[in-house]
Design a protein around this motif. Structure first.
Motif, PDB file in Angstrom:
ATOM      1  N   ARG A   1       0.834  -1.207   0.000  1.00 31.61           N
ATOM      2  CA  ARG A   1       0.000   0.000   0.000  1.00 31.61           C
ATOM      3  C   ARG A   1       0.871   1.261   0.000  1.00 31.61           C
ATOM      4  O   ARG A   1       0.433   2.312   0.442  1.00 31.61           O
ATOM      5  CB  ARG A   1      -0.945   0.000   1.212  1.00 31.61           C
ATOM      6  CG  ARG A   1      -1.947  -1.161   1.191  1.00 31.61           C
ATOM      7  CD  ARG A   1      -2.970  -1.043   2.297  1.00 31.61           C
ATOM      8  NE  ARG A   1      -3.596   0.259   2.360  1.00 31.61           N
ATOM      9  CZ  ARG A   1      -4.586   0.688   1.557  1.00 31.61           C
ATOM     10  NH1 ARG A   1      -5.070  -0.106   0.639  1.00 31.61           N
ATOM     11  NH2 ARG A   1      -5.078   1.898   1.694  1.00 31.61           N
ATOM     12  N   ASP A   2       2.109   1.161  -0.488  1.00 38.66           N
ATOM     13  CA  ASP A   2       3.016   2.314  -0.494  1.00 38.66           C
ATOM     14  C   ASP A   2       2.413   3.533  -1.178  1.00 38.66           C
ATOM     15  O   ASP A   2       2.659   4.663  -0.771  1.00 38.66           O
ATOM     16  CB  ASP A   2       4.328   1.960  -1.205  1.00 38.66           C
ATOM     17  CG  ASP A   2       5.406   1.538  -0.228  1.00 38.66           C
ATOM     18  OD1 ASP A   2       5.313   1.895   0.961  1.00 38.66           O
ATOM     19  OD2 ASP A   2       6.344   0.837  -0.659  1.00 38.66           O
ATOM     20  N   GLU A   3       1.647   3.322  -2.223  1.00 45.02           N
ATOM     21  CA  GLU A   3       1.081   4.436  -2.974  1.00 45.02           C
ATOM     22  C   GLU A   3      -0.225   4.954  -2.369  1.00 45.02           C
ATOM     23  O   GLU A   3      -0.802   5.904  -2.874  1.00 45.02           O
ATOM     24  CB  GLU A   3       0.839   4.010  -4.425  1.00 45.02           C
ATOM     25  CG  GLU A   3       2.092   3.550  -5.141  1.00 45.02           C
ATOM     26  CD  GLU A   3       3.194   4.601  -5.150  1.00 45.02           C
ATOM     27  OE1 GLU A   3       2.882   5.778  -5.430  1.00 45.02           O
ATOM     28  OE2 GLU A   3       4.355   4.250  -4.881  1.00 45.02           O
ATOM     29  N   MET A   4      -0.695   4.310  -1.321  1.00 46.45           N
ATOM     30  CA  MET A   4      -1.969   4.689  -0.710  1.00 46.45           C
ATOM     31  C   MET A   4      -1.733   5.616   0.477  1.00 46.45           C
ATOM     32  O   MET A   4      -0.673   5.620   1.082  1.00 46.45           O
ATOM     33  CB  MET A   4      -2.736   3.447  -0.248  1.00 46.45           C
ATOM     34  CG  MET A   4      -2.961   2.422  -1.322  1.00 46.45           C
ATOM     35  SD  MET A   4      -3.956   3.130  -2.621  1.00 46.45           S
ATOM     36  CE  MET A   4      -3.836   1.876  -3.866  1.00 46.45           C
ATOM     37  N   GLY A   5      -2.732   6.356   0.844  1.00 46.07           N
ATOM     38  CA  GLY A   5      -2.617   7.310   1.936  1.00 46.07           C
ATOM     39  C   GLY A   5      -2.758   6.700   3.318  1.00 46.07           C
ATOM     40  O   GLY A   5      -2.487   7.378   4.305  1.00 46.07           O
ATOM     41  N   PHE A   6      -3.159   5.438   3.379  1.00 48.43           N
ATOM     42  CA  PHE A   6      -3.360   4.779   4.672  1.00 48.43           C
ATOM     43  C   PHE A   6      -2.676   3.419   4.650  1.00 48.43           C
ATOM     44  O   PHE A   6      -2.737   2.710   3.652  1.00 48.43           O
ATOM     45  CB  PHE A   6      -4.857   4.586   4.959  1.00 48.43           C
ATOM     46  CG  PHE A   6      -5.595   5.877   5.144  1.00 48.43           C
ATOM     47  CD1 PHE A   6      -5.766   6.413   6.406  1.00 48.43           C
ATOM     48  CD2 PHE A   6      -6.111   6.559   4.053  1.00 48.43           C
ATOM     49  CE1 PHE A   6      -6.450   7.607   6.579  1.00 48.43           C
ATOM     50  CE2 PHE A   6      -6.790   7.754   4.210  1.00 48.43           C
ATOM     51  CZ  PHE A   6      -6.962   8.285   5.481  1.00 48.43           C
ATOM     52  N   ARG A   7      -2.051   3.060   5.757  1.00 43.46           N
ATOM     53  CA  ARG A   7      -1.383   1.766   5.873  1.00 43.46           C
ATOM     54  C   ARG A   7      -2.363   0.606   5.960  1.00 43.46           C
ATOM     55  O   ARG A   7      -2.004  -0.532   5.724  1.00 43.46           O
ATOM     56  CB  ARG A   7      -0.485   1.739   7.110  1.00 43.46           C
ATOM     57  CG  ARG A   7       0.730   2.606   6.991  1.00 43.46           C
ATOM     58  CD  ARG A   7       1.585   2.120   5.869  1.00 43.46           C
ATOM     59  NE  ARG A   7       2.931   2.626   5.948  1.00 43.46           N
ATOM     60  CZ  ARG A   7       3.758   2.602   4.927  1.00 43.46           C
ATOM     61  NH1 ARG A   7       3.387   2.102   3.794  1.00 43.46           N
ATOM     62  NH2 ARG A   7       4.973   3.069   5.047  1.00 43.46           N
ATOM     63  N   MET A   8      -3.619   0.900   6.296  1.00 43.76           N
ATOM     64  CA  MET A   8      -4.598  -0.168   6.462  1.00 43.76           C
ATOM     65  C   MET A   8      -5.979   0.303   6.034  1.00 43.76           C
ATOM     66  O   MET A   8      -6.315   1.478   6.188  1.00 43.76           O
ATOM     67  CB  MET A   8      -4.634  -0.623   7.930  1.00 43.76           C
ATOM     68  CG  MET A   8      -5.508  -1.815   8.185  1.00 43.76           C
ATOM     69  SD  MET A   8      -5.230  -2.487   9.852  1.00 43.76           S
ATOM     70  CE  MET A   8      -5.942  -4.100   9.605  1.00 43.76           C
ATOM     71  N   LEU A   9      -6.749  -0.629   5.493  1.00 43.14           N
ATOM     72  CA  LEU A   9      -8.172  -0.429   5.244  1.00 43.14           C
ATOM     73  C   LEU A   9      -8.932  -1.376   6.166  1.00 43.14           C
ATOM     74  O   LEU A   9      -8.538  -2.531   6.325  1.00 43.14           O
ATOM     75  CB  LEU A   9      -8.557  -0.804   3.807  1.00 43.14           C
ATOM     76  CG  LEU A   9      -8.112   0.077   2.670  1.00 43.14           C
ATOM     77  CD1 LEU A   9      -8.653  -0.480   1.355  1.00 43.14           C
ATOM     78  CD2 LEU A   9      -8.582   1.492   2.861  1.00 43.14           C
ATOM     79  N   ILE A  10      -9.998  -0.892   6.739  1.00 44.62           N
ATOM     80  CA  ILE A  10     -10.889  -1.738   7.542  1.00 44.62           C
ATOM     81  C   ILE A  10     -12.138  -1.966   6.697  1.00 44.62           C
ATOM     82  O   ILE A  10     -12.842  -1.014   6.364  1.00 44.62           O
ATOM     83  CB  ILE A  10     -11.255  -1.073   8.886  1.00 44.62           C
ATOM     84  CG1 ILE A  10      -9.999  -0.681   9.670  1.00 44.62           C
ATOM     85  CG2 ILE A  10     -12.180  -1.981   9.691  1.00 44.62           C
ATOM     86  CD1 ILE A  10      -9.135  -1.832  10.116  1.00 44.62           C
ATOM     87  N   GLY A  11     -12.393  -3.218   6.339  1.00 48.43           N
ATOM     88  CA  GLY A  11     -13.499  -3.558   5.453  1.00 48.43           C
ATOM     89  C   GLY A  11     -14.759  -3.992   6.185  1.00 48.43           C
ATOM     90  O   GLY A  11     -14.811  -4.056   7.417  1.00 48.43           O
TER      91      GLY A  11
END
Length: 158
Positions: free
Chosen positions: A116-126
């Motif tokens: 997820r380097d390109e994402m703004g958050f290290r984690m998504l909660i689904g």
């Protein structure tokens, strides 16, 4: 997995979460009702066999753009799934189970491991984690409280 007994706990669209099994107290996460499974930024992912079962060793860096405080963790492979990103790209991912502390409540979550380097958050909660008693208020953030200033600064690379 056990389900939490609390119900209707409000969460914002982004929260600071904890991963107790990894010793990570603060990790910035996006709450994503569009995602079925939660997702965690992991790298150096290596699969191996332990007593006839599939396991995985991976590294988690809790801070954006930093390798400080990296944690190496091992977990049994729970599943493998094809996951379609918001851009339409399909990626095959390893799924592990882990405890996630969200708005003061611990829940068991299925978590895919991905870069997820390109994402703004290290984690998504689904949704699978959220259906354990959470209501999402998309107009609010950090209903579980903010990380201490030192942790927020680390997350910003300071």
């Amino acid at each position: 997995m056990t389900r939490s007994s609390h119900s209707n706990t409000s969460t914002g669209w982004r929260e600071w979460v904890g991963l107790p099994e990894l010793g990570i107290e603060w990790l910035k996460a996006k709450i994503d009702t569009g995602a079925r499974t939660s997702s965690l930024h992991a790298f150096d992912v290596h699969e191996f066999d332990r007593d006839g079962e599939e396991w995985v060793r991976f590294t988690v860096c809790p801070w954006q753009d930093s390798t400080a405080d990296a944690v190496v963790h091992e977990a049994r492979v729970h599943d493998r799934r094809a996951v379609r990103s918001s851009s339409g790209h399909t990626e095959h991912r390893i799924v592990v189970t882990m405890r996630v502390r969200l708005v003061g409540h611990d829940v068991d979550a299925e978590v895919t491991l991905t870069n997820r380097d390109e994402m703004g958050f290290r984690m998504l909660i689904g949704r699978e984690a959220l259906r354990q008693g959470f209501l999402v208020d998309p107009a609010r953030s950090f209903l579980g409280g903010r990380a201490p200033r030192e942790m927020r600064n680390r997350n910003r690379g300071r």
